[in-house]
Design a protein around this motif. Structure first.
Motif, PDB file in Angstrom:
ATOM      1  N   LEU A  52      -7.845  -3.093  -1.633  1.00 29.33           N
ATOM      2  CA  LEU A  52      -8.370  -4.088  -2.566  1.00 29.33           C
ATOM      3  C   LEU A  52      -7.695  -3.914  -3.911  1.00 29.33           C
ATOM      4  O   LEU A  52      -7.505  -2.793  -4.380  1.00 29.33           O
ATOM      5  CB  LEU A  52      -9.884  -3.929  -2.716  1.00 29.33           C
ATOM      6  CG  LEU A  52     -10.720  -4.271  -1.491  1.00 29.33           C
ATOM      7  CD1 LEU A  52     -12.180  -3.895  -1.728  1.00 29.33           C
ATOM      8  CD2 LEU A  52     -10.606  -5.743  -1.150  1.00 29.33           C
ATOM      9  N   SER A  53      -7.318  -5.021  -4.539  1.00 30.32           N
ATOM     10  CA  SER A  53      -6.618  -4.924  -5.822  1.00 30.32           C
ATOM     11  C   SER A  53      -7.551  -5.054  -7.012  1.00 30.32           C
ATOM     12  O   SER A  53      -7.212  -4.636  -8.108  1.00 30.32           O
ATOM     13  CB  SER A  53      -5.537  -6.009  -5.917  1.00 30.32           C
ATOM     14  OG  SER A  53      -6.131  -7.277  -6.121  1.00 30.32           O
ATOM     15  N   LYS A  69     -11.252 -11.973  -1.323  1.00 32.15           N
ATOM     16  CA  LYS A  69     -10.883 -10.697  -1.922  1.00 32.15           C
ATOM     17  C   LYS A  69      -9.371 -10.640  -2.048  1.00 32.15           C
ATOM     18  O   LYS A  69      -8.640 -11.078  -1.159  1.00 32.15           O
ATOM     19  CB  LYS A  69     -11.362  -9.526  -1.057  1.00 32.15           C
ATOM     20  CG  LYS A  69     -12.849  -9.497  -0.815  1.00 32.15           C
ATOM     21  CD  LYS A  69     -13.610  -9.312  -2.106  1.00 32.15           C
ATOM     22  CE  LYS A  69     -15.101  -9.361  -1.857  1.00 32.15           C
ATOM     23  NZ  LYS A  69     -15.854  -9.657  -3.036  1.00 32.15           N
ATOM     24  N   SER A  70      -8.900 -10.084  -3.148  1.00 28.78           N
ATOM     25  CA  SER A  70      -7.473  -9.909  -3.363  1.00 28.78           C
ATOM     26  C   SER A  70      -7.089  -8.506  -2.914  1.00 28.78           C
ATOM     27  O   SER A  70      -7.753  -7.528  -3.268  1.00 28.78           O
ATOM     28  CB  SER A  70      -7.154 -10.094  -4.848  1.00 28.78           C
ATOM     29  OG  SER A  70      -5.776  -9.930  -5.061  1.00 28.78           O
ATOM     30  N   VAL A  95     -12.765  -4.920   4.074  1.00 30.31           N
ATOM     31  CA  VAL A  95     -13.480  -6.192   4.191  1.00 30.31           C
ATOM     32  C   VAL A  95     -14.109  -6.547   2.848  1.00 30.31           C
ATOM     33  O   VAL A  95     -14.133  -7.697   2.438  1.00 30.31           O
ATOM     34  CB  VAL A  95     -14.544  -6.122   5.300  1.00 30.31           C
ATOM     35  CG1 VAL A  95     -15.374  -7.391   5.363  1.00 30.31           C
ATOM     36  CG2 VAL A  95     -13.879  -5.849   6.643  1.00 30.31           C
ATOM     37  N   ASN A  96     -14.619  -5.529   2.168  1.00 35.08           N
ATOM     38  CA  ASN A  96     -15.140  -5.684   0.812  1.00 35.08           C
ATOM     39  C   ASN A  96     -15.076  -4.317   0.136  1.00 35.08           C
ATOM     40  O   ASN A  96     -14.440  -3.403   0.654  1.00 35.08           O
ATOM     41  CB  ASN A  96     -16.557  -6.282   0.812  1.00 35.08           C
ATOM     42  CG  ASN A  96     -17.535  -5.459   1.628  1.00 35.08           C
ATOM     43  OD1 ASN A  96     -17.546  -4.234   1.561  1.00 35.08           O
ATOM     44  ND2 ASN A  96     -18.361  -6.133   2.410  1.00 35.08           N
ATOM     45  N   GLU A  97     -15.750  -4.176  -1.004  1.00 38.12           N
ATOM     46  CA  GLU A  97     -15.671  -2.935  -1.763  1.00 38.12           C
ATOM     47  C   GLU A  97     -16.268  -1.739  -1.022  1.00 38.12           C
ATOM     48  O   GLU A  97     -15.955  -0.599  -1.328  1.00 38.12           O
ATOM     49  CB  GLU A  97     -16.367  -3.096  -3.127  1.00 38.12           C
ATOM     50  CG  GLU A  97     -15.649  -4.023  -4.084  1.00 38.12           C
ATOM     51  CD  GLU A  97     -15.934  -5.502  -3.814  1.00 38.12           C
ATOM     52  OE1 GLU A  97     -16.769  -5.811  -2.917  1.00 38.12           O
ATOM     53  OE2 GLU A  97     -15.310  -6.335  -4.470  1.00 38.12           O
ATOM     54  N   ARG A  98     -17.155  -1.985  -0.056  1.00 41.91           N
ATOM     55  CA  ARG A  98     -17.857  -0.883   0.588  1.00 41.91           C
ATOM     56  C   ARG A  98     -17.595  -0.722   2.073  1.00 41.91           C
ATOM     57  O   ARG A  98     -18.082   0.218   2.683  1.00 41.91           O
ATOM     58  CB  ARG A  98     -19.361  -1.056   0.382  1.00 41.91           C
ATOM     59  CG  ARG A  98     -19.775  -0.810  -1.046  1.00 41.91           C
ATOM     60  CD  ARG A  98     -21.257  -0.953  -1.195  1.00 41.91           C
ATOM     61  NE  ARG A  98     -21.462  -2.157  -1.984  1.00 41.91           N
ATOM     62  CZ  ARG A  98     -22.527  -2.904  -1.967  1.00 41.91           C
ATOM     63  NH1 ARG A  98     -23.514  -2.600  -1.198  1.00 41.91           N
ATOM     64  NH2 ARG A  98     -22.609  -3.964  -2.706  1.00 41.91           N
ATOM     65  N   SER A  99     -16.874  -1.626   2.683  1.00 40.65           N
ATOM     66  CA  SER A  99     -16.687  -1.502   4.131  1.00 40.65           C
ATOM     67  C   SER A  99     -15.291  -1.940   4.551  1.00 40.65           C
ATOM     68  O   SER A  99     -14.574  -2.586   3.797  1.00 40.65           O
ATOM     69  CB  SER A  99     -17.748  -2.312   4.881  1.00 40.65           C
ATOM     70  OG  SER A  99     -17.595  -3.685   4.624  1.00 40.65           O
ATOM     71  N   ILE A 181      -4.669 -12.627   0.103  1.00 42.17           N
ATOM     72  CA  ILE A 181      -6.066 -13.031   0.048  1.00 42.17           C
ATOM     73  C   ILE A 181      -6.708 -12.672   1.367  1.00 42.17           C
ATOM     74  O   ILE A 181      -6.157 -12.920   2.432  1.00 42.17           O
ATOM     75  CB  ILE A 181      -6.202 -14.559  -0.186  1.00 42.17           C
ATOM     76  CG1 ILE A 181      -5.610 -14.955  -1.530  1.00 42.17           C
ATOM     77  CG2 ILE A 181      -7.679 -14.967  -0.107  1.00 42.17           C
ATOM     78  CD1 ILE A 181      -5.577 -16.464  -1.744  1.00 42.17           C
ATOM     79  N   LEU A 182      -7.874 -12.079   1.298  1.00 42.45           N
ATOM     80  CA  LEU A 182      -8.629 -11.691   2.477  1.00 42.45           C
ATOM     81  C   LEU A 182      -9.933 -12.476   2.476  1.00 42.45           C
ATOM     82  O   LEU A 182     -10.606 -12.540   1.501  1.00 42.45           O
ATOM     83  CB  LEU A 182      -8.888 -10.186   2.417  1.00 42.45           C
ATOM     84  CG  LEU A 182      -9.534  -9.518   3.577  1.00 42.45           C
ATOM     85  CD1 LEU A 182      -8.594  -9.498   4.777  1.00 42.45           C
ATOM     86  CD2 LEU A 182      -9.925  -8.103   3.217  1.00 42.45           C
TER      87      LEU A 182
END
Length: 182
Positions: A52-53, A69-70, A95-99, A181-182
């Motif tokens: 993640l950027s 998400k970038s 997938v996101n900040e936590r997973s 981009i995700l």
């Protein structure tokens, strides 16, 4: 602290865990390929080439704010995957900040032997041999209800995967070169 250590240990050694048996009657042909490779104890290479950027992604029409998400790609790892072309690959993607999701993939040859592209500028045919590697597979833990398709180039990873949680597409961010981009 012990919980954090256990989580880190699991992430590092997850590819060495024993095979979890799934009901193969309900698996897709792609999931059956992955299951067969695991049952034969094939060596799945492990890589996590995206991070993640933290950069904002401007919402696209019809897409919920903050849904995208970038991410940035580690081109060193992507280049290594293209040159080594592992037959079996476990790919960890945020997938996101936590997973994250782990895709268990099998290499496929999409292009026929000797495939060339004839350009309109007359510079002759362009060969695609060794320029990319293509995979299909499943999301680990959702083998019966998931599908993944990933194309890896020396400087780019594109593709998509779906599971019971929804569909995720990985594509270039044309507003911010070098990011996805995700």
């Amino acid at each position: 602290m012990a919980a954090a250590f256990a989580w880190i240990s699991f992430g590092v050694f997850a590819q060495d865990l024993p095979v979890i048996r799934v009901d193969q009657q309900n698996l897709s042909p792609v999931a059956l390929q992955v299951a067969a490779a695991k049952e034969q104890h094939q060596p799945f290479a492990f890589s996590n080439p995206l991070a993640l950027s933290g950069e904002p992604v401007y919402a696209l029409r019809g897409v919920e704010e903050n849904a995208l998400k970038s991410v940035v790609a580690d081109t060193r790892l992507l280049g290594k995957l293209v040159s080594e072309r592992p037959q079996w690959l476990s790919l960890e993607l945020p997938v996101n900040e936590r997973s994250f999701a782990i895709l268990d993939l099998v290499r496929v040859d999409l292009l026929s032997d000797g495939f060339q592209l004839q350009t309109s500028d007359g510079n002759g045919p362009v060969s695609f041999e060794g320029h990319a590697v293509y995979y299909r597979g499943v999301v680990r833990g959702s083998e019966g209800s998931s599908l993944a398709s990933i194309s890896i180039f020396p400087d780019l990873l594109i593709g998509s995967f779906s599971s019971g949680a929804g569909n995720i597409v990985i594509q270039p961010n044309y507003e911010a070169p070098g990011q996805l981009i995700l």
